[in-house]
Design a protein around this motif. Structure first.
Motif, PDB file in Angstrom:
ATOM      1  N   THR A  47     -11.036 -36.014  12.087  1.00 57.26           N
ATOM      2  CA  THR A  47     -11.681 -34.987  11.260  1.00 57.26           C
ATOM      3  C   THR A  47     -12.103 -35.520   9.898  1.00 57.26           C
ATOM      4  O   THR A  47     -13.286 -35.577   9.571  1.00 57.26           O
ATOM      5  N   VAL A  48     -11.129 -35.946   9.110  1.00 52.49           N
ATOM      6  CA  VAL A  48     -11.416 -36.399   7.745  1.00 52.49           C
ATOM      7  C   VAL A  48     -12.007 -37.796   7.706  1.00 52.49           C
ATOM      8  O   VAL A  48     -13.024 -38.042   7.043  1.00 52.49           O
ATOM      9  N   PHE A  49     -11.390 -38.743   8.414  1.00 55.27           N
ATOM     10  CA  PHE A  49     -11.802 -40.144   8.311  1.00 55.27           C
ATOM     11  C   PHE A  49     -13.285 -40.380   8.603  1.00 55.27           C
ATOM     12  O   PHE A  49     -13.939 -41.155   7.895  1.00 55.27           O
ATOM     13  N   PRO A  50     -13.871 -39.740   9.627  1.00 52.67           N
ATOM     14  CA  PRO A  50     -15.296 -39.986   9.902  1.00 52.67           C
ATOM     15  C   PRO A  50     -16.227 -39.452   8.815  1.00 52.67           C
ATOM     16  O   PRO A  50     -17.401 -39.819   8.769  1.00 52.67           O
ATOM     17  N   ASN A  51     -15.712 -38.583   7.947  1.00 54.81           N
ATOM     18  CA  ASN A  51     -16.551 -37.963   6.925  1.00 54.81           C
ATOM     19  C   ASN A  51     -16.330 -38.517   5.521  1.00 54.81           C
ATOM     20  O   ASN A  51     -16.880 -37.993   4.551  1.00 54.81           O
ATOM     21  N   ILE A  52     -15.527 -39.561   5.424  1.00 59.39           N
ATOM     22  CA  ILE A  52     -15.268 -40.187   4.134  1.00 59.39           C
ATOM     23  C   ILE A  52     -16.553 -40.821   3.590  1.00 59.39           C
ATOM     24  O   ILE A  52     -17.299 -41.475   4.320  1.00 59.39           O
ATOM     25  N   SER A  53     -16.794 -40.634   2.314  1.00 63.80           N
ATOM     26  CA  SER A  53     -18.006 -41.181   1.696  1.00 63.80           C
ATOM     27  C   SER A  53     -17.912 -42.695   1.554  1.00 63.80           C
ATOM     28  O   SER A  53     -16.818 -43.272   1.603  1.00 63.80           O
ATOM     29  N   GLU A  54     -19.054 -43.339   1.369  1.00 67.24           N
ATOM     30  CA  GLU A  54     -19.090 -44.790   1.221  1.00 67.24           C
ATOM     31  C   GLU A  54     -18.316 -45.253  -0.006  1.00 67.24           C
ATOM     32  O   GLU A  54     -17.647 -46.287   0.021  1.00 67.24           O
ATOM     33  N   THR A  55     -18.386 -44.488  -1.074  1.00 61.98           N
ATOM     34  CA  THR A  55     -17.651 -44.845  -2.294  1.00 61.98           C
ATOM     35  C   THR A  55     -16.153 -44.866  -2.042  1.00 61.98           C
ATOM     36  O   THR A  55     -15.454 -45.801  -2.444  1.00 61.98           O
ATOM     37  N   THR A  56     -15.673 -43.844  -1.355  1.00 65.33           N
ATOM     38  CA  THR A  56     -14.246 -43.773  -1.053  1.00 65.33           C
ATOM     39  C   THR A  56     -13.834 -44.884  -0.098  1.00 65.33           C
ATOM     40  O   THR A  56     -12.747 -45.463  -0.222  1.00 65.33           O
ATOM     41  N   LYS A  57     -14.693 -45.206   0.855  1.00 66.61           N
ATOM     42  CA  LYS A  57     -14.384 -46.275   1.812  1.00 66.61           C
ATOM     43  C   LYS A  57     -14.112 -47.604   1.117  1.00 66.61           C
ATOM     44  O   LYS A  57     -13.278 -48.382   1.568  1.00 66.61           O
ATOM     45  N   HIS A  58     -14.825 -47.839   0.026  1.00 69.13           N
ATOM     46  CA  HIS A  58     -14.693 -49.118  -0.661  1.00 69.13           C
ATOM     47  C   HIS A  58     -13.607 -49.112  -1.727  1.00 69.13           C
ATOM     48  O   HIS A  58     -13.322 -50.159  -2.312  1.00 69.13           O
ATOM     49  N   ASN A  59     -13.016 -47.958  -1.975  1.00 71.48           N
ATOM     50  CA  ASN A  59     -12.018 -47.889  -3.040  1.00 71.48           C
ATOM     51  C   ASN A  59     -10.670 -47.307  -2.621  1.00 71.48           C
ATOM     52  O   ASN A  59      -9.727 -47.325  -3.409  1.00 71.48           O
ATOM     53  N   TYR A  60     -10.592 -46.820  -1.388  1.00 74.54           N
ATOM     54  CA  TYR A  60      -9.355 -46.176  -0.942  1.00 74.54           C
ATOM     55  C   TYR A  60      -8.874 -46.765   0.378  1.00 74.54           C
ATOM     56  O   TYR A  60      -9.672 -47.106   1.244  1.00 74.54           O
ATOM     57  N   ARG A  61      -7.584 -46.852   0.509  1.00 78.33           N
ATOM     58  CA  ARG A  61      -6.950 -47.237   1.766  1.00 78.33           C
ATOM     59  C   ARG A  61      -6.326 -45.966   2.335  1.00 78.33           C
ATOM     60  O   ARG A  61      -5.488 -45.329   1.699  1.00 78.33           O
ATOM     61  N   LEU A  62      -6.744 -45.577   3.535  1.00 79.46           N
ATOM     62  CA  LEU A  62      -6.283 -44.334   4.154  1.00 79.46           C
ATOM     63  C   LEU A  62      -5.236 -44.647   5.215  1.00 79.46           C
ATOM     64  O   LEU A  62      -5.478 -45.421   6.132  1.00 79.46           O
ATOM     65  N   ILE A  63      -4.098 -44.021   5.080  1.00 76.78           N
ATOM     66  CA  ILE A  63      -2.972 -44.283   5.975  1.00 76.78           C
ATOM     67  C   ILE A  63      -2.591 -42.988   6.698  1.00 76.78           C
ATOM     68  O   ILE A  63      -2.101 -42.043   6.086  1.00 76.78           O
ATOM     69  N   ALA A  64      -2.845 -42.941   7.989  1.00 79.05           N
ATOM     70  CA  ALA A  64      -2.492 -41.768   8.791  1.00 79.05           C
ATOM     71  C   ALA A  64      -1.270 -42.106   9.632  1.00 79.05           C
ATOM     72  O   ALA A  64      -1.279 -43.092  10.371  1.00 79.05           O
ATOM     73  N   VAL A  65      -0.248 -41.303   9.520  1.00 78.69           N
ATOM     74  CA  VAL A  65       1.035 -41.593  10.157  1.00 78.69           C
ATOM     75  C   VAL A  65       1.255 -40.733  11.394  1.00 78.69           C
ATOM     76  O   VAL A  65       1.062 -39.529  11.357  1.00 78.69           O
ATOM     77  N   ASP A  66       1.661 -41.388  12.489  1.00 76.11           N
ATOM     78  CA  ASP A  66       2.216 -40.655  13.636  1.00 76.11           C
ATOM     79  C   ASP A  66       3.691 -40.480  13.316  1.00 76.11           C
ATOM     80  O   ASP A  66       4.458 -41.444  13.360  1.00 76.11           O
ATOM     81  N   LEU A  67       4.097 -39.282  12.953  1.00 71.77           N
ATOM     82  CA  LEU A  67       5.495 -39.052  12.578  1.00 71.77           C
ATOM     83  C   LEU A  67       6.434 -39.395  13.729  1.00 71.77           C
ATOM     84  O   LEU A  67       6.067 -39.276  14.907  1.00 71.77           O
ATOM     85  N   LEU A  68       7.615 -39.818  13.388  1.00 69.51           N
ATOM     86  CA  LEU A  68       8.612 -40.221  14.370  1.00 69.51           C
ATOM     87  C   LEU A  68       8.785 -39.145  15.445  1.00 69.51           C
ATOM     88  O   LEU A  68       9.022 -37.977  15.141  1.00 69.51           O
ATOM     89  N   GLY A  69       8.623 -39.545  16.713  1.00 65.76           N
ATOM     90  CA  GLY A  69       8.798 -38.607  17.813  1.00 65.76           C
ATOM     91  C   GLY A  69       7.534 -37.911  18.270  1.00 65.76           C
ATOM     92  O   GLY A  69       7.559 -37.139  19.228  1.00 65.76           O
ATOM     93  N   PHE A  70       6.406 -38.200  17.605  1.00 62.49           N
ATOM     94  CA  PHE A  70       5.143 -37.538  17.947  1.00 62.49           C
ATOM     95  C   PHE A  70       4.030 -38.570  18.087  1.00 62.49           C
ATOM     96  O   PHE A  70       4.137 -39.693  17.595  1.00 62.49           O
ATOM     97  N   GLY A  71       2.946 -38.163  18.760  1.00 59.49           N
ATOM     98  CA  GLY A  71       1.834 -39.072  18.952  1.00 59.49           C
ATOM     99  C   GLY A  71       2.276 -40.317  19.685  1.00 59.49           C
ATOM    100  O   GLY A  71       2.952 -40.247  20.713  1.00 59.49           O
ATOM    101  N   ARG A  72       1.921 -41.477  19.148  1.00 60.58           N
ATOM    102  CA  ARG A  72       2.274 -42.747  19.772  1.00 60.58           C
ATOM    103  C   ARG A  72       3.462 -43.422  19.079  1.00 60.58           C
ATOM    104  O   ARG A  72       3.743 -44.596  19.327  1.00 60.58           O
ATOM    105  N   SER A  73       4.146 -42.698  18.228  1.00 62.59           N
ATOM    106  CA  SER A  73       5.320 -43.252  17.561  1.00 62.59           C
ATOM    107  C   SER A  73       6.499 -43.337  18.522  1.00 62.59           C
ATOM    108  O   SER A  73       6.526 -42.649  19.551  1.00 62.59           O
ATOM    109  N   PRO A  74       7.498 -44.153  18.177  1.00 65.75           N
ATOM    110  CA  PRO A  74       8.716 -44.224  19.005  1.00 65.75           C
ATOM    111  C   PRO A  74       9.397 -42.858  19.073  1.00 65.75           C
ATOM    112  O   PRO A  74       9.288 -42.056  18.138  1.00 65.75           O
TER     113      PRO A  74
END
Length: 303
Positions: A47-74
């Motif tokens: 949702t958010v990541f594909p809509n990030i502006s070019e300015t933000t792409k070059h200045n921000y590191r985006l970290i999306a977490v799969d919380l423990l026990g969910f998604g692809r996390s252990p």
């Protein structure tokens, strides 16, 4: 600079729009995204990541977490999935190895509790916090944990997220049976659903509903959503004293988390910015208005 999309699961994957660079550079802004119950990092990466502006792409590191026990996390069987367990996972996966000296936090629903706990612990490092539909209940004679259980996991059939929380909380044995049948065989069910719907892929929200175990969901529900409710007053007081920038967003038609929860935050943090979005619910406050929401985030990070 290097822009990264990092998803924490069994491995760490880094995607960059830059050709080279040091992703741990001090000049890079960091943003940690935390998802809600029965969800995953896909809530942000789709949702958010594909809509990030070019300015933000070059200045921000985006970290999306799969919380423990969910998604692809252990999903360890010997873990009780307490608030501390979730915090330690984020620390070991992101904060310590990447030496994050400062970061913004963005969280949805249950993730808001973990985000506030993380922010209170690292109050000198947090630059801003954006909470979407935070389940906050002020201390009362009834007890915040009991109120959270009744409000967020009441016995109901609709909407689906609330039904899932209710089912996992009140019907432990039935929930275990469903998880054994559906969650353990989620890939098979996804193939069947693809054939029935004649689609190449299953929507990420449908996938997320089965990417957990009964053990991880049941304990997270009781130990984080309910158990963590009693600590939220302390977290908010710490952040208010440290004058951390706090923004809250929620849909006015949210039937999963009462809208009063967002308004309650202002009683603890008078400086908090509260935005109630009309004609949106627990998920459509983000999904369906991805571009507007992403622009909202970018403005909060820069002001």
């Amino acid at each position: 600079m290097m822009w990264c999309k990092i998803v924490f699961n069994l491995q760490i994957h880094c995607m960059s729009t830059a050709n080279s660079g040091d992703i741990s550079g001090d000049s890079t802004e960091n943003v940690i995204f935390l998802h809600g119950f029965l969800s995953s990092s896909a809530f942000w990466t789709e949702t958010v990541f594909p809509n990030i502006s070019e300015t933000t792409k070059h200045n921000y590191r985006l970290i999306a977490v799969d919380l423990l026990g969910f998604g692809r996390s252990p999903k360890p069987r010997d873990c009780l999935y307490t608030l501390r367990d979730h915090l330690e996972m984020i620390e070991k996966s992101a904060i310590t190895p990447y030496e994050l000296k400062s970061f913004h936090l963005v969280a949805h629903s249950m993730g808001c509790i973990i985000a506030l706990a993380l922010a209170a612990k690292y109050s000198k490092c947090v630059k801003s916090i954006t909470l979407i539909a935070p389940p906050y209940f002020p201390s009362s004679e009834e007890g915040s944990s009991l109120m959270a259980l009744e409000k967020l996991a009441g016995k109901t059939l609709w909407p689906p997220l609330l039904f899932g929380s209710s089912f996992m909380s009140w019907y432990e044995h039935l929930g275990r049976c469903v998880c054994l049948l559906v969650c353990r065989n989620h890939r098979t069910w996804e193939r069947i659903l693809k054939l029935l719907t004649r689609r190449r892929d299953v929507h990420f929200m449908v996938k997320d509903l089965t990417r957990h175990t009964h053990h991880s969901a049941w304990h997270t529900m009781h130990n984080v959503i309910c158990g963590g409710a009693k600590s939220m007053d302390d977290f908010l007081e710490t952040l208010s004293e440290c004058k951390v920038k706090l923004c809250v967003v929620q849909g006015d038609r949210d039937y999963v988390v009462p809208v009063e929860c967002s308004n309650n935050i202002r009683t603890k943090v008078p400086s908090a910015e509260i935005d109630i979005i009309s004609n949106t619910d627990h998920c459509s406050v983000v999904i369906g208005r991805e571009r507007d929401f992403t622009q909202y985030l970018e403005q909060r990070w820069t002001h």
